[in-house]
Design a protein around this motif. Sequence first.
Motif, mmCIF file in Angstrom:
data_model
loop_
_atom_site.group_PDB
_atom_site.id
_atom_site.type_symbol
_atom_site.label_atom_id
_atom_site.label_comp_id
_atom_site.label_asym_id
_atom_site.label_seq_id
_atom_site.Cartn_x
_atom_site.Cartn_y
_atom_site.Cartn_z
ATOM 1 N N PRO A 127 -6.517 -1.334 2.233
ATOM 2 C CA PRO A 127 -5.197 -0.722 2.001
ATOM 3 C C PRO A 127 -4.044 -1.610 2.475
ATOM 4 O O PRO A 127 -4.224 -2.425 3.390
ATOM 5 N N SER A 131 -11.232 -1.114 7.180
ATOM 6 C CA SER A 131 -11.868 -1.066 5.868
ATOM 7 C C SER A 131 -11.484 -2.306 5.071
ATOM 8 O O SER A 131 -12.303 -2.891 4.377
ATOM 9 N N ASN A 173 -6.763 0.155 9.405
ATOM 10 C CA ASN A 173 -8.148 0.241 9.848
ATOM 11 C C ASN A 173 -8.929 -0.919 9.262
ATOM 12 O O ASN A 173 -8.413 -1.698 8.462
HETATM 13 C C1 LIG Z 1 -8.751 3.540 6.257
HETATM 14 O O1 LIG Z 1 -7.468 3.842 5.790
HETATM 15 C C2 LIG Z 1 -7.443 4.324 4.455
HETATM 16 C C3 LIG Z 1 -6.021 4.512 4.026
HETATM 17 O O2 LIG Z 1 -5.097 4.179 5.030
HETATM 18 C C4 LIG Z 1 -8.256 5.634 4.358
HETATM 19 O O3 LIG Z 1 -8.270 6.052 3.029
HETATM 20 C C5 LIG Z 1 -9.657 5.380 4.831
HETATM 21 O O4 LIG Z 1 -10.373 6.568 4.866
HETATM 22 C C6 LIG Z 1 -9.630 4.760 6.235
HETATM 23 N N1 LIG Z 1 -10.981 4.410 6.626
HETATM 24 C C7 LIG Z 1 -11.460 4.653 7.815
HETATM 25 C C8 LIG Z 1 -12.854 4.186 8.084
HETATM 26 O O5 LIG Z 1 -10.821 5.179 8.691
#
Ligand SMILES: *[C@@H]1O[C@H](CO)[C@@H](O)[C@H](O)[C@H]1NC(C)=O
Length: 475
Positions: free
Chosen positions: A81, A88, A86
């Motif tokens: 994102p 990801s 985070n």
């Molecule tokens: C990471 O952030 C995105 C959007 O900001 C969210 O959709 C996703 O669930 C998050 N992932 C985790 C592992 O927290």
Amino acid sequence: MKRTAIIFSLAAALLLVVVSANQNESRFSIVQPPELAEEIKQLNRLNGKNSDEAVIDFELANFGNIQYGIRTIGLAGVSEPYRACNKSAALQGKQEFSTIPFLLVERGDCAFTDKVYNAQEAGAQIVVIVDNSAHKGKVIMIDNGHGSNVHITSVFITKAYGDIIKKYIEDTKYVQLALQLVQLKLSHSSVDLWLDLSSPYSNKLVHILQPVRQKIAKNDINFHPQFDITKKTSNINIKDTNCITYQTFQYCAPDPDLPQGEGIAQMNNIASGSDVVGEAIRQLCIHNQSEEAWFNYYNEFGTYCYFIPQDYEKCSAIQVKKVSNLDLEQYQKCAKNETQIFIMLDAQDQKNQNFSIFAWPAVTINQMIYRGNLEGDLIGRAICNSLQQIDDACTYLIDPSYVQPNQESSSSLFWTLVLVAIGFTIAFFITAYVFKRIARREVSQDVSQKVNQMVSQYIAFYESRGKNTGDQSDL
Ligand SMILES: *[C@@H]1O[C@H](CO)[C@@H](O)[C@H](O)[C@H]1NC(C)=O
Ligand SMILES: *[C@@H]1O[C@H](CO)[C@@H](O)[C@H](O)[C@H]1NC(C)=O
Ligand SMILES: *[C@@H]1O[C@H](CO)[C@@H](O)[C@H](O)[C@H]1NC(C)=O
Ligand SMILES: *[C@@H]1O[C@H](CO)[C@@H](O)[C@H](O)[C@H]1NC(C)=O
Ligand SMILES: *[C@@H]1O[C@H](CO)[C@@H](O)[C@H](O)[C@H]1NC(C)=O
């Protein structure tokens, strides 16, 4: 014809590299595609920027490892994102980022250091933080305490620049950026340490710089303490406890233990700015006598005094006696000499007006604010980078793979001598052996030749005697 064209364009490209490498200012610019470069130029013209180049205004972060002297050119990507709060993003992109050094990340939702850290873990080399709305004024990203985990460079750009670049990345997937960071090099390096006396981070800064200073002391470098002192010549209020008042002017410092202040957790507001000014005078007097003595004193101050601003004077009187190589009498004279005090504090006020330091402690090197983590070797490297000529210790600090020639030549001389000695010994034995063999062979050849001769003479003798024993022919 084709070949000349290729050679010509190669030469032109080479010239371009040389010309751009010659630039003495840090710059962030668009390399590809030309339409994007054109749009950036238009934006610059709109903003009244007097430059006909596709350069982007940027601010270096106050954390991370800022690689001065390095020019990075490469593709840019957009974080997924976009806000990179985070990991990801980190987990997705490792492969891809190895060829894409620049990563665009949007401001918001979490701290700058955490965004940049996530991008770093993903493999990005330079993080471009894009503002999330059209703020006025420049933004300098500061450390929230996690900055020491960040080892890459990050820059902040406005939303206007960021939006255009992001659009091109998403449309064409081929945007090339260049970031060149240069530091002004002078024959002398003047380093100012902007210290908040009541902050443990200031203690840490002085503490970590002391060994670095010793390492690179042979270079032309000076360190000066710089405190948050301002001079007031009008609207003087003699009851203001944050100031020390002289005839018609005051020297003031911020209250070191405001209940809601940062730094020490002093809930009872019993100290005031005048305590800070008093301590600044003492430290500047020590520094005026010896830079080394001031470093030693500050370490004592940071251990025993910094958390009791209301007792700086008492505490200082004890600690100053521990400092070796300090002439106490001269120090006390200085601390009472108003002429000297005014000279020193005026200089502090002047410098304070020249810079806008808002995160204390900070470091300026040759009038340039140091950006990046406040780590000893990183600051040392920036100091060395600010000098035109440096010694081996500095060269090694800038490039740890550098081998100091002194060591190398002396150790290689030793090994050369050993090898030569071994070589000579082996050569001697081989020669002796060969000589022996040759001599022996020569002797035996000699003997056998003589024997042969004798035998043939003997045969000849008998042949000449009895011609009838067989045919002899030359034909
Ligand atoms: C990471 O952030 C995105 C959007 O900001 C969210 O959709 C996703 O669930 C998050 N992932 C985790 C592992 O927290
Ligand atoms: C950088 O270069 C420009 C022109 O090339 C020159 O005018 C300027 O003085 C230089 N600045 C420094 C700090 O060397
Ligand atoms: C000490 O102070 C005097 C007078 O202000 C100044 O001329 C001198 O350069 C200072 N010395 C050092 C080492 O800062
Ligand atoms: C006080 O300091 C000034 C400036 O450094 C110096 O010229 C003067 O001699 C000093 N006075 C005394 C009494 O030490
Ligand atoms: C402050 O800045 C001015 C102009 O840039 C310069 O002439 C002066 O020497 C600076 N003063 C200090 C104390 O750095």
